[in-house]
Design an enzyme around this catalytic site. Structure first.
Site, mmCIF file in Angstrom:
data_model
loop_
_atom_site.group_PDB
_atom_site.id
_atom_site.type_symbol
_atom_site.label_atom_id
_atom_site.label_comp_id
_atom_site.label_asym_id
_atom_site.label_seq_id
_atom_site.Cartn_x
_atom_site.Cartn_y
_atom_site.Cartn_z
ATOM 1 N N CYS A 37 0.949 -1.169 -0.184
ATOM 2 C CA CYS A 37 0.098 0.005 0.057
ATOM 3 C C CYS A 37 0.913 1.170 0.087
ATOM 4 C CB CYS A 37 -0.995 -0.188 1.188
ATOM 5 S SG CYS A 37 -1.611 1.659 1.498
ATOM 6 N N GLU A 38 0.605 2.121 -0.984
ATOM 7 C CA GLU A 38 1.423 3.356 -1.048
ATOM 8 C C GLU A 38 1.088 4.280 0.122
ATOM 9 O OE1 GLU A 38 -1.007 6.185 -4.112
ATOM 10 O OE2 GLU A 38 0.229 4.820 -4.752
ATOM 11 N N HIS A 39 0.200 4.100 0.793
ATOM 12 C CA HIS A 39 -0.153 5.086 1.845
ATOM 13 C C HIS A 39 0.665 4.948 3.172
ATOM 14 C CE1 HIS A 39 -4.133 5.489 -0.366
ATOM 15 N NE2 HIS A 39 -3.305 6.254 -0.606
ATOM 16 N N HIS A 40 0.758 3.628 3.432
ATOM 17 C CA HIS A 40 1.534 3.105 4.775
ATOM 18 C C HIS A 40 2.671 2.206 4.523
ATOM 19 C CE1 HIS A 40 -2.686 4.028 6.027
ATOM 20 N NE2 HIS A 40 -1.993 4.839 6.908
ATOM 21 N N GLN A 91 -5.312 -1.048 -4.570
ATOM 22 C CA GLN A 91 -5.866 -1.959 -5.121
ATOM 23 C C GLN A 91 -6.783 -1.388 -6.332
ATOM 24 O OE1 GLN A 91 -7.586 -4.854 -2.778
ATOM 25 N NE2 GLN A 91 -9.003 -5.813 -4.351
ATOM 26 N N HIS A 95 -5.529 -6.282 3.386
ATOM 27 C CA HIS A 95 -4.688 -5.096 3.569
ATOM 28 C C HIS A 95 -4.257 -5.213 5.024
ATOM 29 C CE1 HIS A 95 -5.672 -2.732 -0.261
ATOM 30 N NE2 HIS A 95 -6.512 -3.988 -0.305
ATOM 31 N N CYS A 149 -2.769 -2.647 6.438
ATOM 32 C CA CYS A 149 -2.931 -1.321 6.848
ATOM 33 C C CYS A 149 -4.401 -1.343 7.777
ATOM 34 C CB CYS A 149 -2.798 -0.038 5.949
ATOM 35 S SG CYS A 149 -3.993 -0.540 4.393
#
Length: 216
Positions: free
Chosen positions: A104-107, A145, A173, A175
């Site tokens: 995941c690019e956010h976390h 995703q 996920h 996260c």
């Protein structure tokens, strides 16, 4: 920083283990740069990067990160073009239960699951192993995703020009499981379609039935 220099110089030593030489394909300059950053991160979180268990951790993390994001160095369209064949087959081709591992690019935490990919040829088919390779090429990048699903669909549509493409991805996920809402059993499903899978309800239904079926 002397300890860090010793750490990075041990990279070659680790390649010789138990009487054989292990050959890794890594960019040594990138590994060194990323290792330095993770050495500092370990200190920032309150750890001692010089203790025995962590001596090689910055290097290991750097190598793992380079592998987990090696999709940036791949061209998914060229992967398909390397095994395209003329074939008068016009029924659905489905490769399902393709393992997906991404971040995941956010976390920068993992998400993983399965992808189901189908297309209806329009004079061209592709080697079956190339579809999982395309999934992997896009997965091994920082992702969400939803975008991953669209990228796989668009690559196959643009490269093969089939009558239609269908992609469904189901993932867990970390996260969501390890932090935040902490829902360990939740699964995220995304889908993307083109052509006959949008215009023909029977075709779309057949695809959904096939990915849900289990061969005995």
């Amino acid at each position: 920083m002397d300890d860090l220099k010793k750490l990075t110089s041990s990279m070659m030593e680790e390649n010789e283990m138990d009487g054989y030489q292990k050959i890794d394909r890594y960019n040594e300059e990138k590994i060194r740069d990323i290792s330095e950053k993770y050495y500092d991160i370990l200190k920032d979180i309150g750890e001692d990067p010089n203790r025995e268990g962590l001596l090689k951790t910055p290097e290991r993390v750097a190598k793992a990160l380079q592998f987990l994001t090696h999709g940036y160095d791949l061209n998914p369209s060229e992967i398909l073009k390397s095994a395209m064949f003329t074939e008068e087959y016009s029924q659905m081709v489905l490769v399902k239960d393709i393992e997906v591992y991404s971040m995941c690019e956010h976390h920068m935490l993992p998400f993983f699951g399965k992808a189901h990919v189908a297309y209806i040829p329009n004079g061209k088919v592709v080697g079956l192993s190339k579809i999982p390779r395309v999934v992997d090429a896009f997965s091994r990048r920082l992702q969400v995703q939803e975008r991953l699903t669209n990228e796989i669909r668009d690559c196959i549509q643009d490269t093969l020009s089939p009558l239609g493409v269908a992609v469904v991805i189901e993932c867990k996920h970390m996260c969501m499981s390890m932090r935040g809402i902490q829902k360990q059993n939740s699964v995220t499903t995304t889908s993307a379609f083109t052509g006959e899978f949008i215009n023909n309800e029977k075709t779309r239904y057949e695809f959904m039935q096939l990915i849900a079926a289990h061969l005995s």
